[in-house]
Enzyme design. Structure first.
Site, mmCIF file in Angstrom:
data_model
loop_
_atom_site.group_PDB
_atom_site.id
_atom_site.type_symbol
_atom_site.label_atom_id
_atom_site.label_comp_id
_atom_site.label_asym_id
_atom_site.label_seq_id
_atom_site.Cartn_x
_atom_site.Cartn_y
_atom_site.Cartn_z
ATOM 1 N N CYS A 151 110.791 85.997 85.624
ATOM 2 C CA CYS A 151 111.957 85.154 85.147
ATOM 3 C C CYS A 151 113.257 84.897 84.583
ATOM 4 O O CYS A 151 113.803 86.566 84.420
ATOM 5 C CB CYS A 151 111.317 85.307 83.363
ATOM 6 S SG CYS A 151 112.523 84.889 82.133
ATOM 7 N N CYS B 265 114.817 86.510 81.362
ATOM 8 C CA CYS B 265 114.352 87.669 81.367
ATOM 9 C C CYS B 265 115.171 89.179 81.839
ATOM 10 O O CYS B 265 115.951 89.575 81.343
ATOM 11 C CB CYS B 265 113.290 87.997 81.481
ATOM 12 S SG CYS B 265 112.116 87.512 80.814
#
Length: 103
Positions: free
Chosen positions: A30, A33
């Site tokens: 991600c 993230c």
């Protein structure tokens, strides 16, 4: 200090914590993230002893991700006394996370 949480230590680290807990549901793939990594690290350092900062990899802990209906990563959930009290997802300003932890 950040704590990596899995199904095995979730109860101990999150549900039974005497401190409030900020949980980040994330995935290694991600990009958003990764964008939050420095902020999460800063919070773990700044709030050490006041708030426990934990991370749950949704690919490693599918059962926990499913339990909380995690569809977007990163998702942040604050727990107090073993109960989720606030949540938000996406790329967030550090102050938003601070406010979540302090309410």
């Amino acid at each position: 200090m950040k704590v990596r949480v899995t199904g095995k230590n979730y109860s101990q680290e999150v549900l039974r914590s005497r401190l409030p807990v900020l949980v980040e549901f994330f995935a290694v793939w991600c990009a958003k993230c990764a964008m939050m990594a420095d902020i999460v690290d800063d919070l773990a350092e700044e709030y050490d002893g006041l708030v426990k900062v934990c991370q749950i990899d949704i690919d490693e802990s599918v059962d926990l991700a499913s339990e909380f209906d995690i569809e977007i990563v990163p998702t942040f959930v604050v727990f107090r006394n073993g109960k989720p009290v606030s949540a938000a997802n996406g790329v967030l300003d550090k102050q938003v996370l601070v406010e979540m932890m302090e309410t």
